[in-house]
Scaffold this motif. Structure first.
Motif, PDB file in Angstrom:
ATOM      1  N   SER A 297      62.753  39.109  74.494  1.00 17.83           N
ATOM      2  CA  SER A 297      63.494  38.123  75.287  1.00 17.83           C
ATOM      3  C   SER A 297      64.354  37.345  74.306  1.00 17.83           C
ATOM      4  CB  SER A 297      62.531  37.179  76.012  1.00 17.83           C
ATOM      5  OG  SER A 297      61.812  37.865  77.004  1.00 17.83           O
ATOM      6  N   MET A 298      65.643  37.281  74.568  1.00 17.11           N
ATOM      7  CA  MET A 298      66.597  36.719  73.602  1.00 17.11           C
ATOM      8  C   MET A 298      67.545  35.753  74.302  1.00 17.11           C
ATOM      9  SD  MET A 298      69.258  38.912  71.204  1.00 17.11           S
ATOM     10  CE  MET A 298      70.676  38.997  72.320  1.00 17.11           C
TER      11      MET A 298
ATOM     12  N   GLU B 250      60.669  31.838  80.506  1.00 13.75           N
ATOM     13  CA  GLU B 250      60.711  31.291  81.874  1.00 13.75           C
ATOM     14  C   GLU B 250      60.689  32.375  82.944  1.00 13.75           C
ATOM     15  OE1 GLU B 250      63.278  27.138  81.192  1.00 13.75           O
ATOM     16  OE2 GLU B 250      64.076  28.691  82.497  1.00 13.75           O
ATOM     17  N   TRP B 251      61.359  33.500  82.657  1.00 17.94           N
ATOM     18  CA  TRP B 251      61.489  34.532  83.688  1.00 17.94           C
ATOM     19  C   TRP B 251      60.153  35.178  84.054  1.00 17.94           C
ATOM     20  CZ3 TRP B 251      60.771  39.896  82.855  1.00 17.94           C
ATOM     21  CH2 TRP B 251      60.634  40.307  81.519  1.00 17.94           C
ATOM     22  N   TYR B 252      59.135  34.987  83.231  1.00 19.15           N
ATOM     23  CA  TYR B 252      57.813  35.520  83.578  1.00 19.15           C
ATOM     24  C   TYR B 252      57.143  34.711  84.695  1.00 19.15           C
ATOM     25  CZ  TYR B 252      57.688  38.755  79.609  1.00 19.15           C
ATOM     26  OH  TYR B 252      57.947  39.790  78.741  1.00 19.15           O
ATOM     27  N   THR B 253      57.659  33.494  84.907  1.00 19.02           N
ATOM     28  CA  THR B 253      57.019  32.616  85.909  1.00 19.02           C
ATOM     29  C   THR B 253      58.073  31.935  86.771  1.00 19.02           C
ATOM     30  OG1 THR B 253      56.967  30.854  84.228  1.00 19.02           O
ATOM     31  CG2 THR B 253      54.958  32.147  84.504  1.00 19.02           C
ATOM     32  N   ALA B 254      59.174  32.627  87.059  1.00 15.04           N
ATOM     33  CA  ALA B 254      60.302  32.004  87.767  1.00 15.04           C
ATOM     34  C   ALA B 254      60.465  32.549  89.186  1.00 15.04           C
ATOM     35  CB  ALA B 254      61.590  32.221  86.964  1.00 15.04           C
ATOM     36  N   GLY B 255      59.359  32.926  89.813  1.00 16.29           N
ATOM     37  CA  GLY B 255      59.484  33.437  91.170  1.00 16.29           C
ATOM     38  C   GLY B 255      58.137  33.562  91.852  1.00 16.29           C
ATOM     39  N   PRO B 256      58.167  34.071  93.090  1.00 12.78           N
ATOM     40  CA  PRO B 256      56.962  34.090  93.922  1.00 12.78           C
ATOM     41  C   PRO B 256      56.082  35.336  93.788  1.00 12.78           C
ATOM     42  CG  PRO B 256      58.852  34.746  95.231  1.00 12.78           C
ATOM     43  CD  PRO B 256      59.360  34.475  93.834  1.00 12.78           C
ATOM     44  N   VAL B 257      56.589  36.395  93.167  1.00 12.95           N
ATOM     45  CA  VAL B 257      55.849  37.663  93.182  1.00 12.95           C
ATOM     46  C   VAL B 257      54.795  37.674  92.070  1.00 12.95           C
ATOM     47  CG1 VAL B 257      56.004  40.175  93.051  1.00 12.95           C
ATOM     48  CG2 VAL B 257      57.880  38.865  94.062  1.00 12.95           C
ATOM     49  N   VAL B 258      53.533  37.721  92.477  1.00 11.23           N
ATOM     50  CA  VAL B 258      52.437  37.693  91.514  1.00 11.23           C
ATOM     51  C   VAL B 258      52.109  39.118  91.076  1.00 11.23           C
ATOM     52  CG1 VAL B 258      50.015  37.096  91.140  1.00 11.23           C
ATOM     53  CG2 VAL B 258      51.487  35.601  92.521  1.00 11.23           C
ATOM     54  N   THR B 259      52.072  39.318  89.765  1.00  9.98           N
ATOM     55  CA  THR B 259      51.640  40.603  89.218  1.00  9.98           C
ATOM     56  C   THR B 259      50.481  40.326  88.270  1.00  9.98           C
ATOM     57  OG1 THR B 259      53.936  41.366  89.269  1.00  9.98           O
ATOM     58  CG2 THR B 259      52.373  42.698  88.006  1.00  9.98           C
ATOM     59  N   GLU B 260      49.361  40.972  88.518  1.00 10.15           N
ATOM     60  CA  GLU B 260      48.252  40.835  87.571  1.00 10.15           C
ATOM     61  C   GLU B 260      48.533  41.700  86.361  1.00 10.15           C
ATOM     62  OE1 GLU B 260      44.490  41.266  89.409  1.00 10.15           O
ATOM     63  OE2 GLU B 260      44.876  39.624  90.805  1.00 10.15           O
TER      64      GLU B 260
ATOM     65  N   TYR C  24      51.730  37.239  86.047  1.00 10.51           N
ATOM     66  CA  TYR C  24      53.137  36.874  86.113  1.00 10.51           C
ATOM     67  C   TYR C  24      53.444  36.393  87.521  1.00 10.51           C
ATOM     68  CZ  TYR C  24      53.277  39.900  81.960  1.00 10.51           C
ATOM     69  OH  TYR C  24      53.039  40.477  80.737  1.00 10.51           O
ATOM     70  N   ARG C  25      54.372  35.437  87.636  1.00  2.00           N
ATOM     71  CA  ARG C  25      54.899  34.987  88.932  1.00  2.00           C
ATOM     72  C   ARG C  25      56.416  35.045  88.821  1.00  2.00           C
ATOM     73  NH1 ARG C  25      51.642  32.211  92.498  1.00  2.00           N
ATOM     74  NH2 ARG C  25      49.449  32.243  91.863  1.00  2.00           N
ATOM     75  N   GLN C  26      56.980  36.121  89.317  1.00  4.72           N
ATOM     76  CA  GLN C  26      58.384  36.408  89.035  1.00  4.72           C
ATOM     77  C   GLN C  26      59.205  36.559  90.300  1.00  4.72           C
ATOM     78  OE1 GLN C  26      57.226  39.900  86.644  1.00  4.72           O
ATOM     79  NE2 GLN C  26      58.346  38.938  84.970  1.00  4.72           N
ATOM     80  N   SER C  27      60.511  36.559  90.102  1.00  3.97           N
ATOM     81  CA  SER C  27      61.405  36.922  91.195  1.00  3.97           C
ATOM     82  C   SER C  27      61.151  38.383  91.540  1.00  3.97           C
ATOM     83  CB  SER C  27      62.865  36.743  90.775  1.00  3.97           C
ATOM     84  OG  SER C  27      63.253  37.793  89.915  1.00  3.97           O
TER      85      SER C  27
ATOM     86  N   ASP D  77      62.772  40.673  88.969  1.00  2.00           N
ATOM     87  CA  ASP D  77      62.078  40.765  87.686  1.00  2.00           C
ATOM     88  C   ASP D  77      60.780  41.558  87.816  1.00  2.00           C
ATOM     89  OD1 ASP D  77      63.792  39.161  85.854  1.00  2.00           O
ATOM     90  OD2 ASP D  77      63.357  37.572  87.285  1.00  2.00           O
ATOM     91  N   ALA D  78      60.078  41.345  88.925  1.00  5.95           N
ATOM     92  CA  ALA D  78      58.841  42.099  89.141  1.00  5.95           C
ATOM     93  C   ALA D  78      59.147  43.588  89.261  1.00  5.95           C
ATOM     94  CB  ALA D  78      58.124  41.585  90.390  1.00  5.95           C
ATOM     95  N   GLU D  79      60.220  43.914  89.968  1.00  7.94           N
ATOM     96  CA  GLU D  79      60.621  45.329  90.088  1.00  7.94           C
ATOM     97  C   GLU D  79      60.997  45.895  88.715  1.00  7.94           C
ATOM     98  OE1 GLU D  79      63.824  45.914  92.889  1.00  7.94           O
ATOM     99  OE2 GLU D  79      62.540  45.261  94.534  1.00  7.94           O
ATOM    100  N   HIS D  80      61.693  45.101  87.946  1.00  6.69           N
ATOM    101  CA  HIS D  80      62.050  45.538  86.590  1.00  6.69           C
ATOM    102  C   HIS D  80      60.783  45.859  85.788  1.00  6.69           C
ATOM    103  CE1 HIS D  80      63.718  45.732  82.597  1.00  6.69           C
ATOM    104  NE2 HIS D  80      62.953  44.733  82.230  1.00  6.69           N
ATOM    105  N   MET D  81      59.827  44.942  85.815  1.00  2.00           N
ATOM    106  CA  MET D  81      58.575  45.184  85.084  1.00  2.00           C
ATOM    107  C   MET D  81      57.899  46.460  85.575  1.00  2.00           C
ATOM    108  SD  MET D  81      58.087  42.629  82.883  1.00  2.00           S
ATOM    109  CE  MET D  81      56.340  42.312  82.605  1.00  2.00           C
TER     110      MET D  81
END
Lengths: 198, 198
Positions: free
Chosen positions: A9-10, A28-38, A46-49, A52-56
């Motif tokens: 992350s840069m 910030e992007w790891y916790t900048a949205g509603p989608v929870v990923t264990e 993670y709580r992401q948009s 971002d969750a789809e990207h992960m």
């Protein structure tokens, strides 16, 4: 055969931690949205948009091995033996920890003491058809200089930090030409992936 | 009312020229495709990908004034009195050139000798409803520090240069938080636009 990636992350101005060593803004992007990923580490989720969750989800399952340096390993106490990505970890170090220093002897951690090329070879064997990801600027730099880094990925974060630690520095050969990137939008990060053109 | 933008072509590692002052790699995207665009300067045309040409078409007609520093003005001989963007130019300088030094007295060039805030005020008056674009790292930095820069735009170029001149440095206030970017893909550049969140 999997490929060798680096990932960081840069900030827009090129730093992967600020002048105080903090990554608060960059992560910030790891916790900048509603989608929870264990994650594979039960202490961390993670709580992401959605983007971002789809990207992960498009990246993490393809990771067959991680390469890290000793400093990050020590800083995180070896992730308690369980890296959040859930992949085996190859630690590049001068000295492997003793059984006393490293109680997680059953955890999928390998300590390589004979340099970057040996570490990448071992990580590729562990990863099989999956990818090897380097999450250390020092090791990514060594891999790039050795011609062993296939892809540079960047989670580009909308901050100017002004100072800190750069992603790449002291390149042995420059300039380094990269391909046009693949791009995924996120919230508080833009995910870019560049092939290295040696 | 138009807004104040900065714009630079920047390598992935944050440099807007290499250690030798060259921008050859950074400007590849101006000549990396088949679409010919004539500029206001008859000596210069662009040959770009369709995406890059479309990007330029979405940006250039909205530019009502450019702000530049004296160094770039001198380096380019004041673009012979005709900046390729085709907009009036405000030059921030300690001393305006004499009529002998600057033969293009009819050209839309204004010399401002009392600092960045005066230059932006004057450029906004000239631009009217259109945007003001700053194409100088020093002046962009001063505008950012003064809270007068609305948008940071970057043509992000797929190279690591390893060293050179950074886009932003010596920030008065840091970190600087930016919005998520708008993104346009191109060939040899990704066009990013970030609002500054003071």
């Amino acid at each position: 055969m999997g490929r060798v990636f680096s990932n960081m992350s840069m900030s827009l101005d090129g730093f992967i931690e600020d002048a105080n060593g903090s990554v608060a803004e960059l992560f910030e992007w790891y916790t900048a949205g509603p989608v929870v990923t264990e994650t594979a580490n039960s202490d961390l989720e993670y709580r992401q948009s959605e983007e971002d969750a789809e990207h992960m989800q498009s990246v993490v399952p393809k990771i067959g091995a991680l390469i890290t340096g000793r400093a990050l390993f020590d800083l995180t106490n070896g992730w308690g033996g369980s890296h959040p990505v859930g992949a085996p970890v190859v630690v590049v170090t001068h000295n492997a920890p003793t059984a006393e220093e490293w109680p997680h002897q059953d955890a999928p951690f390998t300590f390589v003491t004979d340099g970057i090329e040996a570490a990448i070879k071992q990580a590729k064997e562990i990863a099989g058809d999956k990818d090897v990801v380097i999450a250390s600027t020092t090791i990514a730099q060594q891999a790039l200089d050795a011609g062993l880094l296939d892809v540079i990925t960047v989670d580009l974060v909308p901050y100017l930090l002004g100072a800190g630690k750069p992603y790449f520095t002291n390149l042995a050969n420059k300039p380094v030409r990269l391909s046009n990137p693949t791009i995924r939008r996120g919230n508080r990060a833009t995910h870019l992936s560049y092939e290295v053109e040696y």
